[in-house]
Structures are given as C-alpha cells and as structure tokens.
Design an enzyme around this catalytic site. Structure first.
Site, PDB file in Angstrom:
ATOM      1  N   ASP A 406      46.006  23.926  -5.874  1.00  0.00           N
ATOM      2  CA  ASP A 406      45.641  22.593  -6.345  1.00  0.00           C
ATOM      3  C   ASP A 406      44.456  22.519  -7.295  1.00  0.00           C
ATOM      4  O   ASP A 406      44.256  21.477  -7.918  1.00  0.00           O
ATOM      5  CB  ASP A 406      45.415  21.665  -5.154  1.00  0.00           C
ATOM      6  CG  ASP A 406      46.728  21.105  -4.645  1.00  0.00           C
ATOM      7  OD1 ASP A 406      47.659  20.959  -5.444  1.00  0.00           O
ATOM      8  OD2 ASP A 406      46.819  20.812  -3.436  1.00  0.00           O
ATOM      9  N   TYR A 487      49.419  13.886  -2.021  1.00  0.00           N
ATOM     10  CA  TYR A 487      48.641  14.203  -0.833  1.00  0.00           C
ATOM     11  C   TYR A 487      47.211  13.748  -0.962  1.00  0.00           C
ATOM     12  O   TYR A 487      46.625  13.816  -2.026  1.00  0.00           O
ATOM     13  CB  TYR A 487      48.662  15.715  -0.611  1.00  0.00           C
ATOM     14  CG  TYR A 487      49.247  16.065   0.726  1.00  0.00           C
ATOM     15  CD1 TYR A 487      50.501  15.631   1.086  1.00  0.00           C
ATOM     16  CD2 TYR A 487      48.521  16.820   1.640  1.00  0.00           C
ATOM     17  CE1 TYR A 487      51.031  15.937   2.317  1.00  0.00           C
ATOM     18  CE2 TYR A 487      49.064  17.141   2.867  1.00  0.00           C
ATOM     19  CZ  TYR A 487      50.318  16.699   3.200  1.00  0.00           C
ATOM     20  OH  TYR A 487      50.839  17.011   4.415  1.00  0.00           O
TER      21      TYR A 487
HETATM   22 CU    CU Z   1      51.312  19.048   4.682  1.00  0.00          CU
END
Ligand code: CU
Ligand code: NAG
Ligand code: NAG
Ligand code: NAG
Ligand code: NAG
Ligand code: NAG
Ligand code: NAG
Ligand code: NAG
Ligand code: NAG
Ligand code: NAG
Length: 800
Positions: A406, A487
C-alpha cells in the site's frame, strides 16, 4: 490497501510536504533555555451555558516550545515551491505540468523532505554539531521514454541558492544500485484504460445478456474492470482483470460486486499494438480466445451464474431493528480540566506526562514519531510504519494475483480529516497533515488527533479486609486513519503510565471480495454470489530503540520445561521450568518468530546500563493482541518485494543506508525491487550496537457475513506493546495522584485517601454542546506550488 486501477487513475501518485519548521541557528542547548511553558487553559465560552460557577476547560493542548527544532518536519511551502520552480527550470528533466501530462510526458510526482541521517541528527543532538542540512527528496515520473522509470532524486541543500543547487540520483537508501531508477509498469494508464474498454466492447452482447451492463470507457458505463496488483512479471508483463458491477449510490460498495468474468492480457512493452488478449475465464473454464468463449457462451448447457448487485446490504447506514434504549445518548468521556498535555504546533512536538516526542508525516507511510523520550531519556529514535501488505488468494487469477503493497498508493494522501467525536473523543485536539500532489500542497485539516482517555479498567488495584486501593488507567493516544481505497487503517500509538507504548492497527471499510464460484477453499460464501476472499494483512514497523544510548542488545528469556535435581530434593528429579537467557548475537540469528506458547520474551537492553541489581535495563517488545507474518511462502506475486513479511520480527544494525524496509515502487519490479530486505542481513554483530527492530502486526482475514457491509475494528485489530523491563526500580504508575486508598472496617468508618487529586468543580455546556459541529468537516485544502504565488496560494479546493 486495495486501491486498484480505477482509483489509481483518480489519485495518480500524490506526495507530501508537511508543515513548516522555522529553522534558525540554534543548537539543542540554546533552544532549550528558551523553552517556557504556557499553561494557561482555555475555557468554554459561556454563551451556551451561563453559570455562576467556573466553566470547564475547552479542548486545546497546552502550549510549549519544543526543546529543539523538528529536524524531521516537512518542507515549508516556500521550500517546496523553490524546488518545484528549479526542477521546471532544468531542461534535462523535461517536465510537463501534471494536469497536462499524458502517458508520454515527464511529470513531478513528489517533493518532500529527505529524512536526515541519524548520524547527523545525533551529532546535532548530542555533540552540539550543526543542524543537519536539509535536502528535498523528489520523484520524477519519467515517461517520455520507451523505458519509463520513476526517478528518485536528492535536490539541495535547502534553502536553494541558485548557483549551488545540486541534484543527484538518490541511491544510498536502496539495496539495488540502479541510479535511483525503478521501472514504471503503470506509465501507459490511458492506453490501458482504452485497451480494457476495447476488450470489453468485443463481448458487449455477453455483458448485456449476463448483467444488462456495459464497459465501453464511457461516462454511462454500468460495469467496472480492474484486476491484479502487482502485475505478473515473470514472462513479460501479464495482467488479469475482472468485471465488477458498479455501485449505485455514494456508498463505495464496488469491491463487493465482483461478477466472475476474467480476461488476461500480455501487456509487455509500451506499444499497445503488440499487446495480446490471451484468454477468458468464466466459471473456472479457461477459453484461449474471445471466439472460443463466445462459441461456448452460445452453446447449449452453458452455465450462467448470477450477479452481485448493489443494494442496502452493501451500505453502512443504520439498518434493522433499533435495540432497546439505543436511541438514548450513550456514555461519553469529558476532559473537565482541559488537555493535560503540551504541544508545540510549529514543531510538531508533543509532551504528555513523562513521554515526549516529535512527529513527521510522509506521503508513503503517513505519521511517524521521532526521538521518543521517557523520563528525559531517549528510548526510541524512530517509530514508523514501513509498509502494509494485503495478500489475497483464490481460485480465480484476480484474487490469486493480488498482493497490495500500500505505500505504492501512499498512506499520507489518504489520511483524511477525522470525524470528531467518532474517530477520536469529542475533546481531542488535532494536527494537520500535508502532502505534495501535482504542483500543489494539499492539507488534510485535523487528520491527526491527540487525546487522553481513561481505560475502562484501572491500571492497579488491591484490596484486603482492611483497605482497598486502585489507580486510574489514564493513557495518551496519537491517532491517524488512512483510507487507502476500499480499506480504512486506523493507526494509534498509545502511551501508558507504566512507561509502555502500544502500537495498534485496526482495519475497517470494505473488503475486497471474490466471486463465489468454486472458491470454498479460499473463503466463506457471504452473499448471493459472493465469497469473502481470504487474505493476510501484514504491516511492518521500524522501531529504532536507543535504550540509554545507542549501544543496545536484543536479549531473550525463554520459559523452558526442565527436570532438575536440587540439593533439597533428596536426589529426586523434579519436573519444572526454568528461565533460559540468551542473546541475539548477530544478523544470522535475527529473523525471529514469536515462540510457540509465548515462551520467549524479547527485550532490547543496554548491557552497559545495569540497574543496582545487575540486571540490564531495557524495553521488551511483545504482541498485545495477535500478530502474524505472511502465510504464503515465496509468494508468486511478491517474489523479493516483501521479504520483511516472512517473520514476526527482525533485528538489524542501524545504518544510514538502511533507513527503510520498503520502497513505494517495490511492486514495479518484484524480482529486483529497490529494497531487498534480505540484503540487510549480512551476519553483522548485534551485541551492544545501534540496533533496529523491524516488527510486524497484522491479521489473517477470512471475511465472514459480519464483514458486510464493512469490516469492524473490534476483531480486525493487531498490536504490539513496548514495555519497560527492569528499566526502573519500581513501577512508575505510583507517581500519579489519580489513585485512591480506602481504609475501612475500623471504628471511625471509612477513610478515603486521594493523594492530592485535582477536583473538577466546573460546569460543562450542555452535553450536546460538548459534541463537535460536524458541519465544519471540510476535506482538504490545496495550495498551488507551481506557478507559485505566495499572495494568492489557494488554487482550488476539492476533496479527495
Ligand atoms: Cu482484510
Ligand atoms: C460569562 O459568565 C460570567 C459569569 O456568569 C459573566 O459575568 C459574563 O458576563 C459571561 N460572559 C458572557 C460573554 O456571557
Ligand atoms: C521531452 O518530453 C516530450 C514529451 O513531453 C517529448 O516529446 C520530448 O521528446 C522530450 N524531449 C527530450 C529531449 O527527451
Ligand atoms: C546520509 O548517509 C548516506 C550514507 O552514508 C550518505 O551517502 C549521504 O550523503 C548522507 N546524507 C547527508 C545529507 O549527509
Ligand atoms: C481501441 O480501439 C480503437 C478503435 O478500434 C483503436 O483506435 C485503439 O487503438 C484501441 N486502443 C487500444 C489501446 O487497443
Ligand atoms: C438495463 O439497463 C438499462 C440502462 O442501463 C435500463 O434502462 C434498463 O431498465 C435495464 N433493464 C433491465 C431489464 O434491468
Ligand atoms: C451511453 O452513452 C453513449 C454515448 O453517449 C450512448 O450512445 C449510449 O446509448 C448510452 N448508453 C446507455 C445505456 O444509455
Ligand atoms: C508476452 O509477450 C512477450 C513479447 O511481447 C513475450 O516475450 C512473452 O513471452 C509473452 N508472455 C507470455 C506469458 O506469453
Ligand atoms: C490546520 O489548518 C487550518 C487551516 O489552515 C488552520 O486554521 C489550523 O490552525 C491548522 N491547525 C494546526 C494545529 O496547525
Ligand atoms: C521457499 O524458498 C526457500 C528458499 O529458496 C525454500 O527453502 C522453500 O522450500 C521454499 N518454499 C516453498 C513453499 O516454495
């Protein structure tokens, strides 16, 4: 984590430049003598609650001057603007303004402070050496070439004097020596978008028949196409992509809407005329050509599976029957005396009780803490996130091929304004964070929060038939949340009165799900045609301990089963256990997993700093909730790009050339990444050296129905605690006055001893008045750096 091509397009590689330190020629000593604390406490204005008694304090940290200027703070607006202007003035960079740059133009991705070498900072802090010189870390997206690269550059020293500016490839922090260049596999994004639309248009009849949908690269598309990350790099460049249904409301449900049709492209090289569509996959049957797929599709007996369709099941709004009493206002904490900590907002310096530290903020990893002192002594030079991995698996190539690293997307750009009263208590105080993006500096207002709170359990208690004692467990938190695609990562650093520091990561937001067909071995079926795709989250933190100096050693103390004959056991062997002490001697022993049954304690000590009992003073590191390392061995997706994820923790010799375990473009060259963490391990001694611990938190995430619509922070949670071990001679928790002792049962009734506790004889505005005004939520602020006009800095304001 999961951001994919679609959002990647929107956010194409922003970066950072945090707020401005004012640098003058001070050394730590002279600076400290100027330090003055201002403990004046703000009060609530009494328009909302006129009262005769004194009003309780309003939120707001107490002000103080930092002991020395923050050498890790980001570039000032002027510094960033000067570097931008200089880069644009240099013909060799051949830069195009980002907003106008296409796939074949060079553009400026990032300008931020190059973190100073520890050697130089310690020389400044401890030997009254000069302030470390400041350099800008620049990344140029060099696409005007057949072989596009990201170019890391060092530009400086700052402030730029036009005749002495140097720019050189940044190479020393990377194990791979390729002049600071990493190939760019995403250079042809515009072409790639067109390719996907072209492929999809060839089966428009089928997408309409299956889902009444189309993906043609038009505004009215009702389908989305995205796929693997990293791209497969073992034989040219292979892509796999999947069709997804589009979300029908503002709620970002896209990653819950896979449709189970996949195609693969050989996208080697920059010339799309040489790219080939290499096949289709539907219902676990692979078709080598579009013709073969179409022929099968229109054959009798072709099995068509259903579609995942957006709806309230995928929305996070209140739904279902409201539980009894739930509409009554829930309990909240208040801070009647105001903040019990200090900040120097100009220097991003924080002090709470016996802890103090500096903060910095970067595009790749967001918030970092520096020079963490406890009771006046540095215990940690740097505490920072390095990388976050989300490694998926599945019976389909898209889930199987996904292993998000990320920092590619960056935590800094996605650390949005926090929701006051929800992300952090209503009385928290806030800091802003900034990052560089397309010739502007963007600021996320109130994106880092600071607050003290009371745990729901005391830190100490004891009682007998004569007395009962207890001490409140008040702790301090600095927190930030980064929403990287679907997320949401919440990062909290918690400081406790026993001298411990808890590093906590929580995850929420939307899972990336899989299409259900034949995926039982990789997840649970959680909706009509949906599988919760199994994945591992592993997040790496750098913990550069300096326990009473930089000469430190990692020791172990294991509880081991033993059979012993003692002088007093009359010759009989007793089955028992012993403490087995050891040392991590060198880097060959320094890839470590937590022992089974939690048997081994790992402690960073200074063996030259023994306490009066001869035990070395140190800080222990251990999981405070479950942590993991990566399940997948020798990942076909990652190859050498995430070697830090294989074990629970690592110890290495501190080096200015090894400041980070990961680089944001590891995914672009997984066989030969800029940083191969394994290369840090070359057998060097770790005994009484400056050592760095690299430790992982994370979770095995096998989403179940409770992950719909969003994963919840309660279980998606992992943490590590750093706690003093033989560091002091007793428990520092005895220092607080926030304790009570009740002497009872005597003839005089019960005596309550409060040890000089403060009182809270003040009135609060109405409880509703304590709640923040959420209409003030603003998103981000954008300040243009090129062309730069300091008198009219605001170029545009939009949210990202
Ligand atoms: Cu997850
Ligand atoms: C605030 O309250 C004090 C005490 O009741 C009062 O004297 C003062 O006038 C009030 N100020 C305002 C602005 O209402
Ligand atoms: C500079 O970039 C442009 C595209 O922006 C390209 O056409 C040109 O060839 C480049 N010039 C050099 C010298 O590389
Ligand atoms: C930081 O350390 C590296 C490695 O020793 C060195 O190459 C670099 O020049 C140093 N940076 C500064 C600003 O001195
Ligand atoms: C997409 O199709 C159009 C029309 O046939 C063509 O001009 C274009 O080159 C194609 N793009 C790619 C990347 O294949
Ligand atoms: C198919 O989609 C179109 C527009 O996207 C819509 O107008 C139409 O009602 C849909 N048909 C069905 C059967 O859902
Ligand atoms: C989508 O837009 C295109 C171009 O504007 C148009 O031709 C097409 O009919 C539209 N499709 C639908 C389903 O509205
Ligand atoms: C992809 O195409 C390149 C040539 O462009 C070729 O060398 C490579 O072998 C191909 N890869 C696969 C997986 O077919
Ligand atoms: C954050 O930015 C806002 C808007 O520029 C400013 O008013 C505020 O003072 C900043 N906060 C801090 C703590 O610097
Ligand atoms: C992974 O690689 C190591 C080192 O090459 C090897 O010992 C091990 O067997 C491999 N494991 C798997 C599952 O391939």
């Amino acid at each position: 984590m999961p951001v994919t091509a679609w959002s990647y397009l929107l956010f194409l590689l922003p970066s950072l430049a945090a707020s401005a330190p004012s640098f003058s020629s001070v050394n730590p000593r002279t600076w400290r003598s100027r330090q003055a604390s201002n403990t004046q406490t703000k009060r609530w204005s009494n328009d909302s609650y006129p009262t005769s008694s004194q009003l309780c304090a309003a939120p707001g940290a107490q002000a103080m001057n930092a002991p020395y200027p923050n050498v890790w703070s980001g570039l000032t607006g002027e510094e960033t603007a000067s570097v931008t202007a200089w880069l644009f003035s240099q013909p060799q960079f051949n830069l195009t303004v980002t907003a106008e740059a296409g796939d074949w133009d060079n553009s400026l991705l990032m300008i931020e402070l190059m973190e100073p070498n520890k050697t130089d900072v310690l020389n400044y802090l401890e030997n009254s050496g000069p302030l470390p010189s400041r350099y800008a870390h620049v990344i140029i997206n060099h696409r005007a070439s057949e072989e596009p690269v990201y170019q890391d550059l060092l530009v400086g020293p700052l402030p730029l004097q036009h005749d002495t500016v140097t720019s050189e490839p940044l190479t020393y922090p990377y194990t791979r020596k390729t002049e600071g260049k990493v190939r760019n596999l995403d250079a042809d994004d515009e072409t790639w978008q067109a390719w996907k639309a072209n492929v999809s248009s060839t089966i428009l009849d089928i997408t309409l028949d299956l889902w009444n949908g189309s993906y043609l690269g038009l505004d009215n598309d009702t389908l989305v196409v995205f796929g693997i990350d990293p791209l497969w790099q073992d034989d040219g460049i292979t892509r796999w992509d999947q069709f997804w249904n589009s979300q029908e409301s503002v709620q970002e449900s896209l990653t819950l809407l896979p449709l189970g049709l996949y195609f693969t492209t050989n996208a080697t090289g920059r010339d799309a005329s040489k790219w080939t569509l290499d096949g289709w996959l539907y219902n676990s049957i692979f078709y080598e050509t579009t013709e073969a797929f179409r022929a099968a599709y229109y054959s009798p007996g072709f099995v068509k599976n259903g579609a995942n369709v957006d709806g309230s099941w995928a929305y996070s709004d209140q739904e279902g029957e409201i539980p009894a009493l739930d509409t009554n206002f829930p309990p909240i904490s208040i801070a009647p005396s105001g903040s019990r900590y200090f900040t120097d907002p100009d220097q991003n310096y924080v002090k709470w009780m016996d802890f103090e530290f500096y903060t910095s903020f970067s595009r790749d990893t967001g918030l970092s803490l520096h020079d963490i002192k406890y009771k006046g002594d540095r215990i940690i030079y740097e505490l920072s996130l390095q990388e976050a991995l989300a490694h998926y698996a599945g019976n389909d190539p898209v889930q199987s091929g996904t292993a998000y690293l990320d920092t590619y997307y960056g935590f800094g750009p996605f650390a949005f304004e926090l929701i006051k009263g929800y992300d952090c208590p209503a009385y928290a105080t806030y800091m802003n964070s900034s990052f560089y993006n397309g010739e502007t500096t963007r600021t996320h207002i109130d994106s880092i929060c600071l607050f003290e709170t009371e745990a729901d359990y005391p830190i100490q208690r004891h009682s007998t038939s004569e007395y009962a004692s207890a001490t409140k467990n008040i702790y301090f938190t600095i927190r930030t949340v980064a929403t990287v695609g679907n997320y949401d990562y919440m990062f909290s650093y918690e400081f406790y009165m026993d001298g411990s520091i808890n590093i906590v990561v929580r995850a929420s937001g939307y899972i990336q799900s899989a299409y259900f067909a034949k995926n039982e071995d990789y997840g649970y079926q959680i909706h009509d045609f949906l599988s919760g795709s199994m994945h591992d989250h592993v997040l790496n933190f750098k913990i550069d301990f300096d326990i009473l100096g930089t000469s430190n050693t990692m020791t172990t103390a294991a509880n081991v089963a033993a059979t012993e004959v003692y002088p007093w056991s009359k010759g009989k062997a007793r089955n028992t256990m012993k403490l087995q002490r050891g040392t991590i001697e060198n880097e060959d022993q320094a890839k470590i997993n937590w022992a089974s049954n939690g048997a081994t304690a790992f402690t960073v000590v200074n063996t030259d700093a023994k306490n009066i009992y001869g035990e070395s003073r140190g800080y222990r590191i251990h999981p405070s909730s479950p942590t993991i390392h990566l399940t997948v061995e020798n990942s076909s997706n990652l190859e050498k790009a995430a070697n830090w994820a294989k074990n629970d923790l690592y110890v290495t010799r501190q080096k200015d050339t090894e400041p980070k375990s990961s680089h944001p473009y590891q995914s672009q060259d997984v066989f030969n990444p800029p940083i191969d963490f394994d290369a840090f391990f070359d057998g060097e001694s770790l005994v009484q050296e400056d050592i760095v611990v690299w430790a992982n938190v994370g979770m095995h995430h096998v989403p179940h129905t409770g992950d719909l619509p969003n994963t919840v922070f309660t279980t998606a949670h992992s943490s590590l605690v750093l706690s003093p071990l033989n560091y002091l001679l007793g428990s520092p928790t005895r220092e607080t006055v926030n304790m009570v002792k009740l002497l009872y049962g005597g003839d005089e009734g019960t005596t309550v001893e409060t040890f000089g506790q403060g009182t809270a004889e003040c009135a609060v505005p109405s409880v509703q008045g304590l709640m923040p005004d959420l209409t003030q939520y603003v998103g981000d602020q954008v300040i243009r750096k090129f062309p730069y006009d300091p008198n009219h800095p605001y170029f545009e304001t939009e949210s990202i």
